[in-house]
Write an enzyme that holds these catalytic residues in place. Structure first.
Site, PDB file in Angstrom:
ATOM      1  N   LYS A   1       0.932  -1.128   0.180  1.00  0.00           N
ATOM      2  CA  LYS A   1      -0.049  -0.142  -0.038  1.00  0.00           C
ATOM      3  C   LYS A   1       0.842   1.219   0.224  1.00  0.00           C
ATOM      4  O   LYS A   1       0.582   2.297  -0.609  1.00  0.00           O
ATOM      5  CB  LYS A   1      -0.815  -0.010   1.138  1.00  0.00           C
ATOM      6  N   THR A   2       1.971   1.235   0.671  1.00  0.00           N
ATOM      7  CA  THR A   2       3.083   2.115   0.667  1.00  0.00           C
ATOM      8  C   THR A   2       3.428   2.733  -0.627  1.00  0.00           C
ATOM      9  O   THR A   2       3.609   3.868  -1.177  1.00  0.00           O
ATOM     10  CB  THR A   2       4.030   2.237   1.852  1.00  0.00           C
TER      11      THR A   2
ATOM     12  N   ASP B   1      -3.831   7.572   4.732  1.00  0.00           N
ATOM     13  CA  ASP B   1      -3.300   6.176   4.956  1.00  0.00           C
ATOM     14  C   ASP B   1      -3.779   5.641   6.336  1.00  0.00           C
ATOM     15  O   ASP B   1      -4.380   6.272   7.160  1.00  0.00           O
ATOM     16  CB  ASP B   1      -1.805   6.360   4.901  1.00  0.00           C
ATOM     17  N   GLU B   2      -3.798   4.220   6.611  1.00  0.00           N
ATOM     18  CA  GLU B   2      -4.263   3.588   7.760  1.00  0.00           C
ATOM     19  C   GLU B   2      -5.960   4.145   7.986  1.00  0.00           C
ATOM     20  O   GLU B   2      -6.133   4.392   9.382  1.00  0.00           O
ATOM     21  CB  GLU B   2      -3.274   3.926   8.907  1.00  0.00           C
TER      22      GLU B   2
ATOM     23  N   GLN C   1      -7.597  -5.065   9.715  1.00  0.00           N
ATOM     24  CA  GLN C   1      -6.519  -4.836  10.638  1.00  0.00           C
ATOM     25  C   GLN C   1      -6.889  -3.699  11.667  1.00  0.00           C
ATOM     26  O   GLN C   1      -6.106  -2.780  12.089  1.00  0.00           O
ATOM     27  CB  GLN C   1      -5.254  -4.415   9.760  1.00  0.00           C
TER      28      GLN C   1
ATOM     29  N   ARG D   1       2.352 -11.082  10.412  1.00  0.00           N
ATOM     30  CA  ARG D   1       3.760 -10.374  10.625  1.00  0.00           C
ATOM     31  C   ARG D   1       4.823 -11.116   9.862  1.00  0.00           C
ATOM     32  O   ARG D   1       5.950 -10.692   9.597  1.00  0.00           O
ATOM     33  CB  ARG D   1       3.917 -10.093  12.031  1.00  0.00           C
TER      34      ARG D   1
END
Length: 716
Positions: free
Chosen positions: A32-33, A218-219, A249, A593
């Protein structure tokens, strides 16, 4: 120039879309970044948008810096730059220009956590409030959550249900007034004042809506309603808004994050284009498929299944240990094994649901001589409440000056600095300890003398009790009679209470391992584990909560203590499906993770934090068997013996149970003892009453009631 050919089709669609409103559902590890930065670069280079018309909001300075660096690498010759910042930094920029509209000076001060603590110290002193009853940290959290929910001090007072809430509301009111007198704003005020200004002054709002034509957030799954109001104000009716996030998330609802905001984005912004990024570049297919099995059980989500081209035959390993000490030892041994095969410790992490769970894990690492750090936290034996409790126990064994100085006024007993100085001087003059000075010398009179005598009488009663009382019962007695537990209960310090329960569990395990040991020997062992070591340099394994692991990745991940009541958390389970769904999202974050290896571990036996036998977490059971391998002594025993308690356990079956109990030989069983049963294996005695012993055995047997003197039970 930048090259979009490296993107997959969904990523390309997100980067080049000409929709005004875009919602990107970006799965874990889906890049996504990269998509966000390339979207900004595309707007500038292909859509001919002026860079300063673009606003990108991130939620950490680290993410903002990373995004700036990537854009500079993609478009190094830009005459101006897009505005990329955290939401708080954006508000500072806005307020520095326009806060005068609210009657505030542009030179307002921004308070940090230390400043907030200093203000609270002053308020506590004026209001005669004990910081041990209402810790500064918990009070700052209360103020922050109140502001986030737009609850004023007056409303907080109306909402108060009991005395503790009333005191918090009074502190909150004094805190707000102090900030106003200083012309200072805390982090929550930065957003509150900006939203207030936009709501009351349309001309200021219009100015900032013209300033930024393209807004990227973002987020988005982690924003709260106040932050959402700010974003909606900036977007207005004419600007473009792109939201990136993953409902799967959302793990910060406890601090205001609202998953419904990203879920209902299409309702608030009609015509929204939704793009799903579901190709994962981080984890193997086994890890992803196992994670998908779990998160699919949540109803409140956007349907998506992550996939990857990274194929592996290594399944997720689920290990059941008999005790939490065995669990920690297994994790340490597995980490050591991987390290001996060339894997770096820095590529490994042990994740756990709550801070108190680090106790056995830390001991496991220390015993195996594996260097470790607690990421973003404090080592178990260095935590305030643990050190306080240990010092109370030292009053029984040594009553040394350091222990006395730490606990004499904790909880508050009205002992001031001058009194402490007098006690210290008396001890020095007579060559004795400070405790002996207050116990054996009549230095004070009146209220102070009565308080000190009550304290020494209490300590002497504990010393007498130590001669006959099991260590864990003595510990409970100390916490209760000292008022320390009541202090934590009043302040609702649930995490600290959990840490003390874990310390009690530690004592029981020590007593079971060393049945002839004393309290003094236990405290010596704690001092060894509690020694401060230099922070590991170079290669070390990372121990952290799952919340702290958000946004990170590791080659190998261990997720410990996967038991119902622990993970998922007991409090969340009591909230029903909503609470369990949040915990499931947290498990999903933990599992994803891992890049190449994922180990899920749990302990059997009895948990003194939960006050019941441990059972396997539902999240483990939700994983399809084709993606997971089960291992461990408890699991093997489960397959070998599927037995239940029956009359066959008692050799004499002719007489009624009540009569047989009367003829049972006298039992030597005591609470906390470790025993072995011919069918159920090893267990821990919870209580003995009327000839019946309640014993907690390892999973799946749980707690059984058995005649205390029965020959099937052997004391270990």
């Amino acid at each position: 120039m930048f090259d979009i050919s490296i993107l997959n089709e969904n990523q390309k669609q997100a980067v080049t879309s000409d929709s005004r409103y875009i919602r990107i559902i970006a799965g874990a590890g889906s890049g996504k970044t990269r998509v966000l930065t390339m979207r900004i670069a595309w707007l500038i280079d292909e859509a001919d948008v002026r860079p300063y018309k673009i606003l990108a909001i991130t939620f950490t300075n680290k993410a903002a810096n990373e995004m700036r660096e990537r854009i500079m690498n993609q478009l190094p010759d830009l005459p101006s730059r897009p505005f990329i910042s955290t939401i708080h930094s954006l508000c500072v920029r806005i307020l520095r220009e326009d806060i005068a509209a609210l009657g505030w000076p542009r030179s307002f001060t921004i308070t940090d956590a230390d400043d907030q603590k200093s203000i609270l110290k002053e308020i506590y002193k004026k209001m005669d409030i004990d910081s041990k009853q209402f810790s500064y940290g918990s009070m700052i959290d209360f103020i922050s959550s109140s502001k986030t929910e737009d609850i004023s001090p007056e409303e907080a007072m109306k909402l108060a249900n009991y005395k503790g809430d009333e005191i918090r509301a009074r502190i909150y009111d004094a805190y707000v007034k102090k900030l106003e007198s200083l012309r200072a704003l805390d982090f929550d005020d930065l957003i509150l004042k900006t939203v207030k200004m936009f709501a009351e002054y349309p001309d200021v709002l219009e100015k900032w809506q013209r300033r930024f034509e393209y807004i990227l957030v973002d987020e988005f799954q982690d924003i709260d309603r106040l932050q959402y109001r700010l974003v909606r104000y900036l977007a207005g009716k004419n600007n473009s808004l792109l939201a990136v996030g993953d409902p799967d998330q959302t793990i910060y609802t406890w601090r205001g994050a609202d998953v419904s905001l990203i879920m209902n984005f299409t309702k608030d912004f009609p015509g929204t284009e939704t793009i799903i990024l579901n190709e994962n570049y981080r984890s193997t297919d086994m890890i992803l498929d196992a994670s998908n099995c779990v998160i699919r059980n949540n109803r409140h989500r956007v349907e998506k299944d992550l996939f990857t081209s990274r194929k592996s035959e290594d399944k997720v390993i689920h290990y059941k240990a008999e005790t939490d000490e065995d669990e920690a030892a297994w994790i340490a041994s597995k980490a050591y094994e991987l390290h001996s095969r060339g894997k770096k410790y820095t590529d490994m992490a042990v994740l756990y649901r709550s801070n108190y769970l680090s106790r056995s894990l830390e001991k496991g690492m220390l015993d195996a001589r594996i260097p470790y750090i607690i990421y973003g936290g404090i080592r178990f034996y260095e935590r305030q409440e643990v050190k306080d409790a240990v010092c109370y126990l030292r009053m029984i064994t040594s009553a040394d000056d350091l222990a006395l100085q730490r606990v004499l006024n904790r909880p508050r007993r009205g002992i001031g600095n001058k009194t402490m100085e007098t006690i210290a001087q008396t001890a020095e003059d007579n060559g004795i300890t400070m405790y002996e000075a207050i116990r054996d010398h009549q230095v004070f009179s009146g209220r102070t003398a009565a308080t000190l005598k009550k304290f020494t009488d209490m300590v002497e009663s504990w010393r007498e009790a130590e001669k006959t009382m099991p260590m864990d019962q003595l510990f409970e007695k100390v916490l209760l009679e000292s008022g320390y537990k009541a202090m934590l209960d009043e302040a609702k310090e649930t995490d600290r209470i959990d840490n003390l329960k874990e310390l009690e569990d530690d004592m029981i395990e020590f007593a079971n391992t060393y049945p002839d040991s004393s309290l003094d020997e236990y405290l010596q062992l704690v001092s060894l584990y509690g020694e401060k070591e230099q922070v590991a340099q170079g290669d070390y394994i990372t121990l952290m909560t799952v919340h702290a692991a958000k946004g990170l990745e590791f080659d190998t991940v261990f997720v410990s203590d996967l038991n119902d009541g622990i993970f998922p958390n007991e409090r969340a389970m009591n909230e029903g499906s909503r609470g369990v769904e949040e915990e499931r999202r947290l498990a999903y974050v933990a599992f994803t993770r891992a890049k190449n290896r994922l180990y899920l571990t749990e302990a059997g036996g009895f948990s003194f934090v939960l006050n019941k036998a441990r059972t396997t977490s539902r999240f483990v059971n939700e994983i399809d068997q084709q993606y997971i391998t089960h291992a461990g002594t408890v699991y093997e025993n489960e397959k070998k013996k599927e037995r239940i308690l029956s009359s066959a356990l008692f050799h004499d079956t002719e007489r009624p149970m009540a009569e047989r109990l009367l003829h049972t030989k006298a039992s030597k069983l005591k609470k906390g003892q470790k025993v072995s049963h011919t069918v159920f294996g090893e267990g821990i005695v919870i209580r003995v009453n009327g000839g019946i012993a309640e014993i907690a055995f390892a999973y799946p047997h749980g707690v059984k009631k058995i005649a205390a003197g029965h020959p099937s039970i052997k004391i270990l």
